[in-house]
Design a protein around this motif. Structure first.
Motif, PDB file in Angstrom:
ATOM      1  N   ILE A 144      -5.513  25.717 -34.269  1.00  0.00           N
ATOM      2  CA  ILE A 144      -5.094  26.749 -33.323  1.00  0.00           C
ATOM      3  C   ILE A 144      -6.072  27.932 -33.434  1.00  0.00           C
ATOM      4  O   ILE A 144      -6.251  28.688 -32.465  1.00  0.00           O
ATOM      5  CB  ILE A 144      -3.628  27.199 -33.587  1.00  0.00           C
ATOM      6  CG1 ILE A 144      -3.080  28.052 -32.448  1.00  0.00           C
ATOM      7  CG2 ILE A 144      -3.493  27.903 -34.915  1.00  0.00           C
ATOM      8  CD1 ILE A 144      -2.830  27.327 -31.176  1.00  0.00           C
ATOM      9  N   CYS A 187      -5.769  20.608 -32.531  1.00  0.00           N
ATOM     10  CA  CYS A 187      -5.636  22.066 -32.706  1.00  0.00           C
ATOM     11  C   CYS A 187      -4.265  22.412 -33.287  1.00  0.00           C
ATOM     12  O   CYS A 187      -3.428  23.034 -32.606  1.00  0.00           O
ATOM     13  CB  CYS A 187      -5.823  22.781 -31.373  1.00  0.00           C
ATOM     14  SG  CYS A 187      -7.453  22.553 -30.666  1.00  0.00           S
ATOM     15  N   ARG A 251      -2.156  19.250 -29.201  1.00  0.00           N
ATOM     16  CA  ARG A 251      -1.553  20.557 -29.468  1.00  0.00           C
ATOM     17  C   ARG A 251      -0.197  20.282 -30.119  1.00  0.00           C
ATOM     18  O   ARG A 251       0.719  19.800 -29.464  1.00  0.00           O
ATOM     19  CB  ARG A 251      -1.392  21.319 -28.156  1.00  0.00           C
ATOM     20  CG  ARG A 251      -2.680  21.364 -27.300  1.00  0.00           C
ATOM     21  CD  ARG A 251      -3.669  22.345 -27.871  1.00  0.00           C
ATOM     22  NE  ARG A 251      -3.026  23.636 -28.003  1.00  0.00           N
ATOM     23  CZ  ARG A 251      -2.843  24.475 -26.987  1.00  0.00           C
ATOM     24  NH1 ARG A 251      -3.303  24.179 -25.797  1.00  0.00           N
ATOM     25  NH2 ARG A 251      -2.223  25.611 -27.178  1.00  0.00           N
TER      26      ARG A 251
END
Ligand SMILES: NC(=O)c1ccc[n+]([C@@H]2O[C@H](COP(=O)([O-])OP(=O)(O)OC[C@H]3O[C@@H](n4cnc5c(N)ncnc54)[C@H](O)[C@@H]3O)[C@@H](O)[C@H]2O)c1
Length: 282
Positions: A144, A187, A251
């Protein structure tokens, strides 16, 4: 890649955390594994456990900062299994603190592992993946922190943004040349691993982290955030699905989406970024 059974996965940083969970999940999917890490004993432990379960494993203690180490790994992969199908450039370390206090040696270290390590993996493995003409996939572990810039994580943010840019560029190169290779960039937010203890792998000659009380407090916060994160197994499951679905973005933390959205909106509106402290990354 639609078929994983019998195919070959290469994983760097395979001895711990997310990389180890990749190895376990891909082995369960019937893949042959090439596992690499700089830590000998934990790598031997994961390799032995998976071999005992019936998986075919080639493992090597290497430092991903060295191009020749990745080239040697690719040669071993070729000799043992005839080449790679799934390349996971996952080894990574964390360095924190106010940007102006980070030493040049620490910059070298984190850029060497988190960015040059990924470049070395691509250079060593991708040419033969392309030449084989077989379906393949590359998974690069960013963070992230490749999409947001929390305070006191400057070197980490810089390298992870670079891994996101590298991955998107790689995807475009594959598409522009018609190569049958997909790309995913992972991420995640906080995951229960040893990332906050990265110092254990600092190269000789790199000064120990400063014992500044503010930095000590930050390390404690990071440790708490990591231990409150999701499990590496949850991450590995999502990575497997993304490879099968040929999905670029992985994600894992929906609660962090507003931070990414707000940053993108501020970029478009040319507004100054909002302050983001590590504790604000939920
Ligand atoms: N844990 C998190 O919260 C989190 C969040 C986002 C991204 N990530 C990323 O996930 C990846 C895996 O880290 P993790 O969280 O599992 O941490 P970890 O410390 O548990 O595992 C990292 C592995 O990389 C290996 N490694 C370190 N330097 C190396 C080198 N020079 N050469 C080869 N191997 C080396 C370590 O020995 C270790 O086995 C990293 O790229 C990290 O930046 C982690």
């Amino acid at each position: 890649m639609q078929e994983l059974e019998g195919k070959v996965a290469v994983i760097t940083g395979a001895a711990s955390g997310i990389g180890r969970a990749f190895a376990e999940r891909f082995a369960a999917a019937g893949m042959k594994l090439v596992l690499a890490d700089v830590e000998k004993e934990p790598l031997e432990a994961v390799s032995a456990a998976l071999a005992e379960g019936g998986s075919e494993i080639e493992s090597a203690v290497i430092d991903v900062r060295e191009p020749s180490a990745l080239a040697g790994l690719a040669e071993r992969c070729e000799a043992r299994f005839g080449g790679a199908h799934l390349l996971c450039n996952n080894a990574g370390v964390g360095v924190g603190g106010p940007m102006w206090e980070v030493t040049p040696k620490d910059w070298d270290w984190i850029i060497g592992v988190n960015l040059v390590g990924v470049i070395n993996g691509i250079h060593a493995f991708v040419p033969s993946m392309v030449a084989s003409g077989e379906p393949g996939h590359v998974v690069n572990t960013a963070s992230i922190a490749g999409l947001t810039c929390p305070a006191f994580l400057g070197p980490y943010n810089v390298t992870k943004h670079a891994v996101v840019a590298l991955s998107e560029s790689l995807l475009n190169d594959f598409r522009a040349t018609g190569a049958s290779i997909g790309v995913s960039v992972l991420c995640p937010g906080w995951v229960q691993t040893r990332i906050h203890e990265s110092d254990r792998n600092k190269p000789a000659g790199t000064p120990a982290d400063s014992s500044d009380p503010n930095l000590d407090a930050m390390r404690k916060v990071l440790g708490d955030l990591v231990s409150g994160g999701i499990t590496p197994q949850q991450v590995a499951e999502q990575v497997l699905e993304a490879v099968l679905d040929d999905r670029f973005w992985i994600r894992t933390h929906p609660e962090m989406e507003p931070d990414v959205r707000s940053r993108c909106e501020r970029i478009i509106a040319a507004e100054t970024p909002k302050l983001m402290a590590p504790t604000e990354i939920k």
